[in-house]
Design an enzyme around this catalytic site. Structure first.
Site, PDB file in Angstrom:
ATOM      1  N   GLU A  45      57.473 -16.653  -2.754  1.00 28.93           N
ATOM      2  CA  GLU A  45      58.803 -16.114  -2.076  1.00 28.93           C
ATOM      3  C   GLU A  45      58.681 -15.726  -0.364  1.00 28.93           C
ATOM      4  OE1 GLU A  45      62.448 -12.895  -3.613  1.00 28.93           O
ATOM      5  OE2 GLU A  45      60.419 -12.822  -4.619  1.00 28.93           O
ATOM      6  N   LYS A 114      68.923 -17.069  -3.687  1.00 26.46           N
ATOM      7  CA  LYS A 114      68.584 -16.353  -4.948  1.00 26.46           C
ATOM      8  C   LYS A 114      69.566 -15.678  -5.620  1.00 26.46           C
ATOM      9  CE  LYS A 114      65.025 -12.906  -6.359  1.00 26.46           C
ATOM     10  NZ  LYS A 114      63.853 -11.932  -5.728  1.00 26.46           N
ATOM     11  N   CYS A 175      61.385 -15.332  -8.414  1.00 32.66           N
ATOM     12  CA  CYS A 175      61.020 -14.189  -8.612  1.00 32.66           C
ATOM     13  C   CYS A 175      61.585 -13.474  -9.680  1.00 32.66           C
ATOM     14  CB  CYS A 175      60.752 -13.031  -7.407  1.00 32.66           C
ATOM     15  SG  CYS A 175      59.641 -11.836  -7.657  1.00 32.66           S
ATOM     16  N   PRO A 350      36.420  11.872   3.412  1.00 35.80           N
ATOM     17  CA  PRO A 350      35.850  13.274   3.115  1.00 35.80           C
ATOM     18  C   PRO A 350      35.409  13.072   1.409  1.00 35.80           C
ATOM     19  CG  PRO A 350      37.810  13.482   4.105  1.00 35.80           C
ATOM     20  CD  PRO A 350      37.809  12.129   3.850  1.00 35.80           C
ATOM     21  N   LEU A 351      34.053  13.141   1.204  1.00 33.61           N
ATOM     22  CA  LEU A 351      33.529  13.088  -0.130  1.00 33.61           C
ATOM     23  C   LEU A 351      33.066  14.431  -0.381  1.00 33.61           C
ATOM     24  CD1 LEU A 351      32.698  11.075  -2.326  1.00 33.61           C
ATOM     25  CD2 LEU A 351      30.645  10.921  -1.026  1.00 33.61           C
ATOM     26  N   SER A 352      33.607  15.184  -1.631  1.00 30.58           N
ATOM     27  CA  SER A 352      33.596  16.129  -1.985  1.00 30.58           C
ATOM     28  C   SER A 352      32.688  16.340  -3.280  1.00 30.58           C
ATOM     29  CB  SER A 352      35.061  17.011  -2.451  1.00 30.58           C
ATOM     30  OG  SER A 352      35.570  16.178  -3.549  1.00 30.58           O
ATOM     31  N   GLY A 353      32.272  15.198  -3.778  1.00 29.57           N
ATOM     32  CA  GLY A 353      31.514  15.108  -4.959  1.00 29.57           C
ATOM     33  C   GLY A 353      32.363  15.112  -6.073  1.00 29.57           C
ATOM     34  N   GLY A 354      33.738  15.143  -6.287  1.00 35.51           N
ATOM     35  CA  GLY A 354      34.500  15.263  -7.298  1.00 35.51           C
ATOM     36  C   GLY A 354      35.293  13.854  -7.659  1.00 35.51           C
ATOM     37  N   ILE A 355      35.906  13.786  -8.654  1.00 34.85           N
ATOM     38  CA  ILE A 355      36.363  12.679  -9.359  1.00 34.85           C
ATOM     39  C   ILE A 355      37.089  11.927  -8.555  1.00 34.85           C
ATOM     40  CG2 ILE A 355      37.691  11.612 -11.168  1.00 34.85           C
ATOM     41  CD1 ILE A 355      36.654  13.935 -13.064  1.00 34.85           C
TER      42      ILE A 355
END
Length: 702
Positions: A45, A114, A175, A350-355
């Site tokens: 489209e 359309k 579409c 920023p990697l916090s170590g969380g999920i």
């Protein structure tokens, strides 16, 4: 009677307003289709201008450049002796339409507008286009002079028509028309149209692919024939990712399939029979009830000869991706498109170590894995793009960990409130995926900011654990969170400069959809970023995704991340351990929040209707009073924090469970947070359900 015809559909990575790039990709797809014997090529489209132009559709420049590209397509030797089907906006009688332009050998055969527009969710087609509301009606469209000079035509058919070639009949859907209860293919099938095409810009959502495939199979399952589906692919310049899935169905069976997630354009040429099924004895009676389609006669054949031929087709079994695979592939492809088109040299997280941040990191690693696979499979385009991004014309990626080290920088920003456990988890994951990892401490910056405040006011705020008030406690948490955002952008801009490397990095956000819906984040903290690949994904799905990554990519750091309680680590530690968890801060578990959030977003529940549903859903675990308290708490959080949605980082749209008020969730951000009537209705319902003695002393509005 039927004949062997060769047709081609495709999934192209078009980009809004990239007219030259879009032209190149269209011509390349036509060239591939022709080389493989196709006599009809179908594109996605609005493939000339890109689907995601938004309010650029209002601009006369957009219409002008579309016709300029159409002129070049008509003149190109590549487009000769093949029917080409392309998409662009067209103004007819001062009304703007979303159209297919079908041409052959420098002649426009039909412009098909359309008829059924998409106007839900992320779709705003009624904002820019009008539907063609004259079924079975075709008018004459006056061509611009630049096109007349090429085609020799002054006018061409415009409207709801089909093409009648020497050997078959071809009709178009666009579409959303496929998803409508009264799809055009129904009437076309009854009128004997054998090949129906659909040019789409259908974006990815988790768990959506099976709906699309089933609709396409059913389109020919009842009345027979061929159904060709083309789709946009990749990031068109916004939050959406178009996931390809170009396919061809014959008599209710899928016979050809393109990849759902791919870093390359896909062209699918297939030889199929143009005959319809023969076991519909009532079709002739039904056909008589419909006005016949307007047929545009085309002196052209899609078959190589006129001999009757019935080739058999072999159905294929569609392999649907699991939700975890979709999260691994879709956002990763979206990130790659964004990176290579932004001119930046990689990502900063920023990697916090969380999920949440770990999920974002794993998606980047998945992106690197897909790049390496594409290069191994011989993709010259992907190899050219990755060399451009890393700034090395001889580089060839072979290992995703090594590539991750070039493209991805992670940073653990510790404070006096951070634990050694989260620091180790972040470090271990970064080492396993190969990112360039930084450890730094933000305490000095936080103390400097608080020193300025103390110098001006003569007061120094304290955490609640140290005797401070709730206002002080929250302000101290927010300072830490916002300092992390400032440092993330500083390192994104200058970390490569410090290494003597060119370019900058895009900052990635990692706020999930559940937290965003309740506003459980600091405005302008490290949730503020350039883009966010997980902003449309729930915590529940992210946990399953991380387990999948642990199994597939052998990332042994992930089980400990999954086992740890989610925490912002913004309040003082107790004996070296965290004293703050997300669930205690939010006043509900993530499992409860996911149920409530989906009722709010997907089921469109207000406070009262949500309460009525939850007293049945949670009847085994919660009393009506407890349900009422949870519902009220959620809606207070939701309404108080709704203003934060206006500043959310643009996030990958993963499903209709999305809090994005900029494109998808069009609700106000200033509420009466008391919800007087709504909560009163809940209280009245509870009073009828609970014994009077249990109600005594309960403050239902607390």
């Amino acid at each position: 009677m039927g004949r062997k015809v060769t047709v081609a559909t495709c999934a192209l990575n078009q980009w809004a307003l990239d007219f030259d790039g879009n032209l190149h990709r269209i011509l390349k797809s036509i060239e591939v289709a022709t080389c493989r014997g196709a006599r009809y090529r179908l594109g996605p489209e609005l493939d000339i201008c890109g689907y995601g132009c938004g309010d650029h559709f209002y601009e006369s420049d957009t219409l002008l450049h579309c016709f300029q590209v159409l002129k070049e397509l008509l003149e190109s030797p590549v487009t000769q002796d093949i029917i080409c089907d392309v998409g662009m906006p067209v103004m007819h009688h001062n009304v703007r339409y979303n159209c297919r332009v079908i041409f052959l050998n420098k002649k426009i055969l039909l412009i098909r507008p359309k008829m059924l527009l998409a106007s839900h969710g992320n779709n705003r087609e009624f904002r820019w286009f009008s539907p063609w509301n004259k079924p079975r009606h075709v008018e004459e469209y006056s061509l611009p002079r630049m096109i007349q000079d090429v085609t020799g035509q002054q006018t061409v058919p415009f409207g709801d028509g089909v093409l009648s070639t020497k050997d078959t009949c071809i009709g178009s859907e666009i579409c959303a028309e496929l998803w409508n209860p009264r799809s055009p293919h129904i009437d076309m099938g009854l009128d004997g149209v054998e090949i129906i095409t659909n040019s789409s810009a259908s974006y990815h959502e988790l768990r959506k692919a099976d709906q699309r495939v089933n609709l396409i199979k059913s389109a020919t399952g009842k009345s027979g024939g061929i159904y060709m589906f083309a789709n946009q692919k990749g990031c068109d310049g916004d939050r959406l990712y178009y996931d390809g899935c170009a396919m061809i169905a014959v008599n209710g069976d899928i016979v050809a399939q393109g990849a759902q997630f791919s870093l390359e354009d896909v062209v699918i040429p297939v030889q199929v029979s143009s005959s319809k099924k023969f076991f519909f004895p009532n079709n002739s009676l039904q056909e008589s009830e419909y006005r016949p389609c307007h047929r545009v006669k085309v002196d052209f054949s899609l078959s190589e000869n006129q001999d009757v031929y019935f080739p058999s087709h072999e159905p294929i079994e569609w392999r649907f991706h699991s939700v975890e695979e979709e999260i691994s592939l879709g956002p990763a492809c979206w990130l790659w498109d964004y990176l290579r088109r932004s001119g930046q040299a990689g990502f900063m997280l920023p990697l916090s170590g969380g999920i949440d941040s770990s999920s974002t990191a794993c998606i980047v690693y998945s992106m690197c894995d897909q790049i390496c696979q594409a290069v191994r499979n011989g993709s010259t385009q992907v190899l050219q793009d990755v060399r451009c991004v890393v700034g090395n014309a001889t580089y060839t990626p072979k290992d995703p960990r090594e590539l991750c080290g070039r493209l991805f920088t992670t940073c653990y920003m510790a404070s006096e409130n951070s634990s050694q456990d989260t620091c180790k988890r972040a470090k271990d994951l970064a080492a396993q995926i190969g990112s360039t990892h930084i450890n730094l401490n933000i305490d000095m910056a936080v103390k400097a900011i608080l020193g300025i405040f103390s110098l001006v006011t003569g007061k120094l705020p304290q955490f609640r654990a140290n005797g401070g008030s709730t206002r002080e406690n929250l302000a101290l948490q927010n300072v830490q969170a916002r300092v992390r955002m400032i440092l993330a952008y500083l390192f994104a801009q200058l970390s490569l400069w410090a290494q003597g490397r060119p370019g900058g990095l895009l900052v990635l956000g990692s706020a999930n959809v559940d937290e965003s819906l309740t506003g459980y984040f600091t405005k302008y903290d490290c949730s503020s970023a350039d883009i966010n690949p997980i902003g449309g994904i729930s915590k529940t799905d992210l946990k399953h995704f991380l387990q999948y990554c642990a199994d597939i990519f052998k990332l042994t750091a992930l089980p400990s991340i999954l086992a740890a309680p989610p925490t912002a680590e913004l309040e003082p530690l107790r004996d070296g351990h965290i004293s703050q968890t997300d669930e205690s801060d939010m006043g509900m578990t993530y499992a409860e929040l996911s149920v409530i959030g989906r009722l709010r977003k997907l089921s469109k529940c207000g406070p009262y209707s949500m309460f009525c549903k939850l007293i049945h859903i949670w009847r085994e675990v919660c009393s009506p009073i407890q349900v009422a308290m949870k519902v009220k708490h959620f809606f207070r959080m939701y309404s108080v924090n709704r203003h934060k949605m206006t500043t959310m980082t643009p996030a990958y749209h993963a499903e209709n469970y999305s809090p994005d008020d900029n494109r998808f969730d069009l609700r106000p951000f200033l509420y009466n947070t008391l919800w007087n009537r709504q909560f009163r209705c809940i209280d009245e319902q509870v009073s009828q359900m609970e014994p009077k003695n249990e109600q005594h002393g309960q403050d239902m509005n607390s």
